[in-house]
Every structure is written in C-alpha cells, then in structure tokens.
Design an enzyme around this catalytic site. Structure first.
Site, short mmCIF file in Angstrom:
data_model
loop_
_atom_site.label_atom_id
_atom_site.label_comp_id
_atom_site.label_asym_id
_atom_site.label_seq_id
_atom_site.Cartn_x
_atom_site.Cartn_y
_atom_site.Cartn_z
N HIS A 67 -5.90 1.72 3.70
CA HIS A 67 -4.49 1.33 3.77
C HIS A 67 -3.69 1.71 2.55
O HIS A 67 -2.50 1.41 2.49
CB HIS A 67 -4.35 -0.18 3.95
CG HIS A 67 -4.83 -0.69 5.27
ND1 HIS A 67 -4.00 -0.87 6.35
CD2 HIS A 67 -6.06 -1.03 5.68
CE1 HIS A 67 -4.70 -1.34 7.37
NE2 HIS A 67 -5.95 -1.44 6.99
N LYS B 99 10.26 -7.10 1.82
CA LYS B 99 8.87 -6.65 1.70
C LYS B 99 8.36 -7.18 0.37
O LYS B 99 9.15 -7.69 -0.43
CB LYS B 99 8.78 -5.12 1.74
CG LYS B 99 9.77 -4.41 0.79
CD LYS B 99 9.68 -2.90 0.88
CE LYS B 99 10.39 -2.31 2.07
NZ LYS B 99 9.60 -1.37 2.83
N ARG B 100 7.04 -7.06 0.11
CA ARG B 100 6.55 -7.46 -1.20
C ARG B 100 7.30 -6.71 -2.29
O ARG B 100 7.74 -5.58 -2.09
CB ARG B 100 5.03 -7.15 -1.30
CG ARG B 100 4.16 -8.09 -0.51
CD ARG B 100 4.28 -9.51 -1.00
NE ARG B 100 3.61 -9.67 -2.26
CZ ARG B 100 2.54 -10.44 -2.45
NH1 ARG B 100 2.04 -11.15 -1.45
NH2 ARG B 100 1.97 -10.54 -3.63
N LYS C 199 7.84 0.39 -4.26
CA LYS C 199 8.76 0.16 -3.13
C LYS C 199 10.22 0.26 -3.58
O LYS C 199 11.13 0.31 -2.77
CB LYS C 199 8.48 -1.20 -2.49
CG LYS C 199 7.07 -1.30 -1.88
CD LYS C 199 6.83 -2.67 -1.26
CE LYS C 199 5.38 -2.91 -0.84
NZ LYS C 199 5.06 -2.34 0.48
N THR D 252 5.33 -1.17 7.95
CA THR D 252 5.43 -1.66 9.33
C THR D 252 6.77 -2.36 9.53
O THR D 252 7.28 -2.42 10.64
CB THR D 252 4.27 -2.62 9.67
OG1 THR D 252 4.08 -3.50 8.56
CG2 THR D 252 2.99 -1.86 9.93
N LYS E 176 9.81 -2.59 12.64
CA LYS E 176 10.44 -3.81 13.16
C LYS E 176 11.96 -3.70 13.10
O LYS E 176 12.66 -4.11 14.03
CB LYS E 176 9.95 -5.03 12.38
CG LYS E 176 8.45 -5.28 12.54
CD LYS E 176 7.89 -6.25 11.51
CE LYS E 176 6.38 -6.15 11.45
NZ LYS E 176 5.81 -6.82 10.26
C1 KOT Z 1 -4.64 -3.75 -0.84
C2 KOT Z 1 -5.36 -4.60 -1.63
C3 KOT Z 1 -5.18 -5.99 -1.53
C4 KOT Z 1 -4.27 -6.49 -0.62
C5 KOT Z 1 -3.54 -5.60 0.18
C6 KOT Z 1 -3.71 -4.25 0.08
C7 KOT Z 1 -2.96 -3.34 0.90
C8 KOT Z 1 -1.86 -3.55 1.65
N1 KOT Z 1 -3.25 -2.11 1.04
N2 KOT Z 1 -2.39 -1.52 1.86
N3 KOT Z 1 -1.52 -2.38 2.23
C9 KOT Z 1 -0.44 -2.09 3.17
O1 KOT Z 1 -1.01 -1.99 4.48
C10 KOT Z 1 -0.05 -1.83 5.49
C11 KOT Z 1 -0.76 -1.83 6.82
O2 KOT Z 1 -1.49 -0.67 7.01
C12 KOT Z 1 0.75 -0.54 5.29
O3 KOT Z 1 1.75 -0.46 6.25
C13 KOT Z 1 1.37 -0.51 3.90
O4 KOT Z 1 1.95 0.74 3.66
C14 KOT Z 1 0.29 -0.79 2.85
O5 KOT Z 1 0.89 -0.86 1.59
#
Ligand code: KOT
Length: 833
Positions: A368, A559-560, A565, A667, A671
């Site tokens: 991810h 978003k976070r 970002k 994501t 939305k």
């Molecule tokens: C990585 C480490 C700890 C906690 C969360 C993450 C993390 C979150 N890694 N990727 N994400 C997000 O995942 C979403 C779902 O696939 C993506 O849409 C987004 O771009 C990622 O930043």
C-alpha cells in the site's frame, strides 16, 4: 414437536411488520437495557434498536457460517491490523433493505431515527485509507456472496479522538466500548493460545524424527469477537473476527500457587496490553516491540482458527491452500508466512517442502505504500527475543530462498544482499516486505501507477526474479456506504432516472451521461448538492461557531495530515487568494469555503504544526472584515468515517494534491467524485485512472509528473530558485515568516517556511505556480454553473470502475480463485401457533 404445517406468527426477533418492530424495540429496551421508555437515554434507545436489527440478521449470519463450514467452498481470509468499518446501524438497515420500515416503526414510537443513528459511536479500529479499504472490501465480499472472514484486532482503544485547542491538535482516548457494543458476539469457546519469548530446543520423537520445540516464556489467550458484515440485498452475512488478548488462567495459577499475587496480576496486565490500543501512525512505523506482539498475536490466532475450521471437514491440512485464500493487507500480518510454516512443521509434523508448497499457494500480499518510513523492518534482537522459534523458521525460509537466488543470479552477491529477508547493511533487521513477497503467489499494488512503481523501485529485484507474481488491483470504495447511505438525495435522484441497478452494478451509472444535457435534471442535481451543503454549513456553525456561505464553492481536503499529501500547499493557495483580495477588493472570483479535516500522528511534529498553520491562517482570514464571506477557512476536528459521510456529498472541489509518486492510490478521491465533486489533482495514485475515466476536460490537473519529480530531484532540487523567481510565492512565504499569521511571532511557523525554502522534500514550491493557475481555472469554471453541473454529472456517471465490487471481482478472478456461494435461508427457530 414441530407440527407439519406450522401457522406462522410474526416472531419478535425476526418480524418486519411495523407493530412487531415497535414491540421488539420496547422488549429489547426492557430486557437488555433494563429500562422503561420514561427513564431511557438516547443511548438506551439506540441499543434497543441495534439489538432489534441484529436479531433480524442473525439467521442470515448463522446460515452463512454453516454453509461456509459445511460446504467445500474456498474462503477468503482478509488479514488486516486495521478495519475502519464505521457505524453499523444505518448500513445494516440499507443492506438488509429494511430502512424504510424501521424508520416508520421508530417514528411511530415517537423516536427520531436520525438521532438514534447518530448515537452510535463508530469503531475507530484503523488510521485511514488502509483500514477503510479493508472495510469497503468486507462490504463487497458479502455483497458479491464471496465466503470471507476478516481477521484483525479488537483494540480496546481505537484511533484517538481529536480536539482542537487554541488551534493545536489534542488527543483524547477513544473509549468506543464504554457504553456497550451491540454488534459483536464473543466466542470464548473458540479461544486459542499464543506463545511469546522463551527459547527453543531440539528433540527426537518416538520414530526417531528430529523436531524443534518452542518453550515459551509466557502464553497469552486470544478470544474472538465476531461482528456481522451484511451484504447488500443478499443473504450473505460474513464475519469480521477480531481478537482480544487475555492472560491464560494456567499462568495466573502458577503465580498464585507460589503466593506471588502481584506477579500474577502483572502477567494479566501485560497480556491484556497486547490489544489495548491501536498505534495511531499512518505510514510511519515506530518499531515498538508491542506492535510486533500485536501483529504476531492476531496472525497466530487467525491461522489457528482457520486450521481448526479446516479440520472440522478435512482429515488433514494437505488441501489447506485449496480451501483458504489469505490476503495480507500490507506487511502488518506478514509474519503469517512464517507462522503457518511453524504450525505445519512443528505442530502438524509436515515435511518442510510439503509445508512450503501449501504456504506459497495460500498467501497473497498487497503493498500500500512506497514511503521508506512506512516499510516495516524489525531489529533481529527484538524479533528473536519475542519470537525465537519464528525467527528460526524465517532463517530457514531465507536460506532456501537465497539458494534459489544463487541459481538465478550466479556470483551476484549484490542480489543476495538486496533480496535477503535479513537486512545486514548495519544493525540486522527482518524485512517484512521480503518475507511477504517470498511467501506469496501474488503481489499487488493498489493503482496502476503504484503497481508499476512497486515493480520499478522497492520490489524491483523480486520482480526480476518472479515477474509473473506481480499484478495490479486498483482500489475501490463501496457505493452502499459512500453514496446510498451518505447521500440519499442524490441517490434517489439518480434512481429516479436510471433505476436502482447501479447500487449493485456501479457501471450502470453510465446511463446518467445523457442527463448531463438535460437542463431540468441539472437544476435538480444542483438542488441536491445545495441541500447537503446547507446541512454541512449548519454543522460547521454548530461545531466551530463559524458562519459560512452555503452558496460559496466548498473546497475540501480531508485525509490524514502528512507532508506528502501537502495540506500546506493548499494553505499557500489560500494565502495567495487572501493577498489578492486584500490588494484588489473587486477581485472577481467566486466566494470559497476551504474545509479541512484530518488527524496527525501524535509524534509527527510537522503534521501537528501544519494543523496549527491551517487554523492560524483561518483565524486571520475568517476575522478580516474586508474579506467577509468571500473566503473562509474551516478546520473541522475529529475527522472520521461518520464525518466523511457528511462531507463528501457536500464538496464542490476535491483536493488530491500529493506529490506525484507518493500517494499509492487514495480512496477519498473516489468518494468525492462519486458524489459529484470535481477534482483538482496531480497525476498520482488512482487520480490518474479517475481522470482517464471521467475525461481530462472534467478534471483539474496540475503539477509535475512522477518522472519529472524524479528528474528534478536527481538534478539537485533548489526550492529557493522558485522563491526568488515567483514574486507571488515570495510574498506568501515572506508574509508567513513575518509572523503575520502568528500574532507577530516569526518563530511559530519558521519550521514550515525553512523546510520549504531549504529542503522541500515534497516539492511544494516546484508545483506552486501550476497549482495556483489551476485554481484560477477552477474559479472561472465555477462561475458557469450550468457547465459545472454537466461536469459534475459526468464525473458521477463515469465512476463505475471505482466500486470496491470491481476490486473484489479482480481479486477473486486474478488472485484468489474463489467463487460466490448463495446462501439458502433455513429456519433455526420455528414457532408453533
Ligand atoms: C502503512 C503503515 C501503517 C499504517 C498505514 C499504512 C498505509 C496506509 N500504507 N498505505 N496506506 C494507504 O492505503 C490506502 C489503501 O490502499 C491508499 O489508498 C493510500 O494511498 C495509502 O497511503
């Protein structure tokens, strides 16, 4: 005795007639909450209603479980450290197709359905995108009738609640369980135990076979809590099974027996700490031992559970991989690869090669993120002390793997060190992504661009080794929660034109395209948007006491908070606009309301400072009499799923402005677009595909591309050059540095300004000009409301691809090889007249 022809009467626990529902709610209020209506609180009524709905899904849920256990069907196990499911009540009403009836029953009982729905405290068992994706996937798995279990952790405290005090983020413990959770059922009879610490020793069994035994330092009990995940208008109700840790009684007793009362209590506390709290870091690892304990705990519990279920209907584990497709949601559960090997070899006495064949065919891994700070690696020391036997298994997996590497790349020590599970470049680490790759039959990224970058960069050498393992599954979101539930007006308008087939098959939204040309429809479209904007304006008034103009352009970034970002790029635009308005009071731009929401990891200095920056700029702008309601800046505290449901439908403009190559997918971008917001965005993550689908003329594109970002960095990026050559940018940064937004204190935002001028790792200054110009195009476009509405309609009409149903279908076809199973309803409870 059950008679041949039972006369059916409406059962209080299953009946759907208004009278029955009303009686059931009162019954649950009395018998579960122990209250009369006269003394019941809102929460009591919420719980009574929630139990009433739970009763009505139990039959489907139990039938699904029975079918999945008894039938020879392959099941998906989604292993995830996070599930950000959001509130259940309304979602269940919609998926069960009983929303209208229940609303009527509640109203006739003198209650307010909206208030009861809002009384539910959402389970915040995730940080952001990754956890919310897991929740959308659970919804789609059920809606597509795919047998599935979501395995995770039942954190006692989820993601913290955010308050804003004096413009700064303050974290408050999330006590989501304090008033009870009607959606879960504990299953203590299915508890398992998990080993930690201690040492290993070899032994020979009666048949002269060599084995290794793990003598643990302590053992923890895992208790499963099940939550039903209803599918949309199908009988399938899958299970989300979350584990809670507890001390093993046997360990208590040992201590008690030797009179060590405090020691026993200590064990209890330590064991229960494992599932106490969610680590609140998104894409930033902390490397704390407790986090590894959480990961191993839930992974071991889940695998033992699968094995137990498997052995109910199979003589052995030889065909385990034919019955279970286990998906690793990032590397957080990657230790599963080694744990399944350990269980097969040590406990079920499989020969290594045979065990490895099962393991390799069981797992698949989703990556991810490419951010280096999010790639999990554990110091060998910590790993070995906590999980000595698992580390030995990893060493053996690695030894055999590196032998394969030597065959493919003879005499290439470089490849050995880049591919090895063990990072030996300095302090030694276990690289979890490597373990996940080696143990998985498929590896996927979450958007086309991201999947390509995975192959080109962080997992390049694995790609050279096994190109056939790599694939893409673009993320998606569930239209049930993110359209039907959160935007009922727009959904009804859409249904009035094209029927309701789109809710199950989002591609049907295509039929809306022709209505973009229909002036009456466009008017109705705007009215639907205006209604939710007014609703959000009221909410803003209530929450932060600021009056916003509901006719203004709602420009939203939720978003976070993370530097990549680039919320602070958004703020640079706000200040630019502010300065323009100040120097030209007649500036002809539509009024804008900028809305922000998002949490910062508690230990992330820059992210917290960015929140303060947003609120400080808001304080100046919002209170400037020259500006009035032409510009407002709102930071709404405590962004979560519930608030997302409110804000996506009300947005005109969606800010998706990450540095190209950094956001794996996103994501939220989907939305917004599904709810008729237009996007201003970079060519990053799924933005690329959204733009492809909606058409470039319906998307506001700006900024460097990924290759341009890489080239610029390679050439030696000097942010100050932009500062000196763009007067507007210089003016903005100088104004911040002067202390204008900090009551004259030049120190408060020095870290932000200096970071941008001297480092700027996320290239805000390089993208500034392009962003500002693009925002001017947005302002111009917004003036033509008819055309804006056309673009908005076309955005929604072309979002079919981004349903999580499509993503899940891709996983089923290309990775899991699983089929849907329709669930037949059999009565468990039969009543005689
Ligand atoms: C990585 C480490 C700890 C906690 C969360 C993450 C993390 C979150 N890694 N990727 N994400 C997000 O995942 C979403 C779902 O696939 C993506 O849409 C987004 O771009 C990622 O930043």
């Amino acid at each position: 005795m059950v008679s041949q022809n039972p006369i059916k009467i409406e059962d209080d626990r299953t009946g759907l007639e208004i009278q029955t529902l009303r009686r059931a709610i009162l019954d649950n209020l009395f018998y579960i909450q122990g209250k009369f209506p006269e003394i019941a609180t809102k929460n009591d009524f919420y719980l009574a209603l929630a139990y009433t709905i739970r009763d009505r899904l139990l039959q489907r849920w139990l039938n699904t479980m029975q079918t999945e256990i008894k039938n020879d069907v392959k099941k998906v196990c989604y292993l995830s450290a996070e599930f950000l499911v959001g509130p259940h009540l309304e979602n269940n009403l919609i998926n069960l197709g009983i929303a209208e009836k229940v609303k009527q029953a509640v109203t006739e009982s003198g209650l307010n359905i909206k208030e009861l729905i809002e009384a539910e405290e959402e389970p915040g068992l995730g940080n952001g995108g990754l956890g919310r994706l897991a929740a959308c996937y659970m919804d789609s798995l059920s809606s597509l009738e795919v047998p599935a279990i979501g395995y995770g952790i039942r954190y006692e405290f989820g993601i913290f609640d955010q308050e804003i005090k004096d413009g700064w983020q303050v974290e408050i413990t999330d006590k989501w369980l304090q008033y009870g959770n009607p959606w879960e059922i504990a299953r203590p009879e299915a508890s398992v135990t998990v080993n930690f610490g201690g040492y290993t020793e070899p032994y020979t069994d009666g048949h002269n076979q060599f084995h290794v035994r793990w003598v643990p330092g302590y053992v923890v009990k895992g208790i499963p809590y099940d939550t039903p995940i209803t599918g949309y208008k199908v009988n399938t109700v899958n299970t989300m099974r979350l584990w809670r840790s507890e001390a093993c009684e046997s360990f208590d007793f040992q201590r008690f027996n030797v009179g060590d009362y405090y020691g026993a209590v200590d064990d209890k506390v330590n064991s229960e700490n494992i599932t106490k709290v969610l680590y609140p870091n998104d894409e930033q690892i902390e490397g704390k031992e407790l986090r590894l304990r959480q990961q191993y705990f839930f992974v071991s519990c889940s695998l033992q559970d699968m094995i137990r279920i498997h052995l109910l209907n199979n003589p052995n584990l030889d065909n385990f991989h034919e019955q279970w497709a286990v998906q690793l949601n990032d590397t957080h559960p990657a230790v599963a690869v080694a744990e399944l090997m350990r269980l097969l070899v040590d406990i079920y006495e499989y020969e290594w090669g045979k065990a490895w064949n099962i393991v390799e065919k069981t797992f698949a891994y989703t990556n991810h993120t490419l951010l280096p700070e999010a790639l999990e690696k554990w110091p060998i020391e910590i790993f070995g002390n906590l999980l000595p036997r698992v580390l030995e298994v990893i060493y053996e997996i690695n030894r055999r793997f590196l032998d394969q590497v030597r065959i493919k790349f003879p005499n290439d020590d470089g490849k050995i060190s880049t591919l090895s599970i063990i990072d030996e470049s300095g302090e030694r680490y276990v690289r979890m992504a490597h373990l996940a790759c080696i143990g998985s039959h498929h590896i996927n990224g979450v958007a086309e661009l991201h999947s390509q970058l995975v192959k080109d960069t962080i997992l390049h050498d694995f790609y050279l080794l096994w190109p056939q393992k790599f694939t893409n599954v673009t993320n998606g979101v569930t239209p049930r929660r993110w359209m039907v539930q959160s935007n009922p007006r727009l959904s009804k308008l859409i249904t009035s034109k094209i029927g309701d087939g789109w809710i199950k098959n989002l591609q049907e939204l295509k039929q809306l395209e022709r209505y973009a040309e229909d002036q009456t429809f466009r008017q109705q479209w705007r009215e639907a948007k205006q209604f939710v904007k007014q609703d959000l304006a009221n909410y803003i008034q209530e929450k932060v006491g600021i009056t916003v103009n509901p006719e203004s352009l709602f420009d939203v970034q939720v978003k976070r908070i993370h530097e990549y970002k680039r919320q602070h790029l958004n703020v640079l635009h706000i200040i630019t606009l502010y300065k323009q308005m100040k120097s030209n009071p007649n500036l002809d731009v539509p009024p804008r309301t900028f809305i922000f929401g998002g949490k910062a990891a508690p230990g992330y200095f820059m992210a917290k400072r960015i929140i303060k920056f947003i609120t400080a700029v808001g304080d100046v702008v919002n209170n400037d009499g020259d500006i009035g309601d032409r510009l407002k800046v709102i930071f709404l505290p405590d962004y979560n799923v519930t608030f997302g449901q409110r804000v996506y439908p009300a947005a005109d403009l969606s800010e998706q402005i990450s540095t190209a190559g950094k956001e794996a997918s996103g994501t939220g971008n989907m939305k917004f677009s599904m709810n008729g917001a237009l996007t201003i965005g970079t060519l990053d993550g799924a933005n690329v595909e959204i733009r492809q689908e909606v058409g470039e003329e319906n998307f506001f594109l700006f900024g460097l591309t990924t290759p341009e970002v890489l080239t610029l960095k390679d050439q030696g990026y000097v942010p100050r050059r932009y500062y000196h050559s763009i007067p507007e940018l210089k003016g903005v940064l100088d104004l911040i540095a002067s202390g204008f937004f900090s009551h004259g204190d030049p120190e408060l935002f020095r870290s932000i300004v200096d970071n941008l001028l001297y480092d700027d790792p996320y290239l805000l200054l390089a993208d500034y000009k392009s962003y500002i110009e693009c925002q001017e195009k947005v302002s111009q476009a917004y003036k033509d409301q008819e055309n804006w509405s056309k673009m908005s309609i076309l955005n929604v009409a072309r979002m079919g691809k981004f349903s999580s149903d499509r993503s899940i279908q891709d996983y089923c076809n290309n990775i899991w090889n699983t089929q849907p199973v329709s669930i037949e309803l059999k009565d468990y409870v039969q009543k005689e007249a």
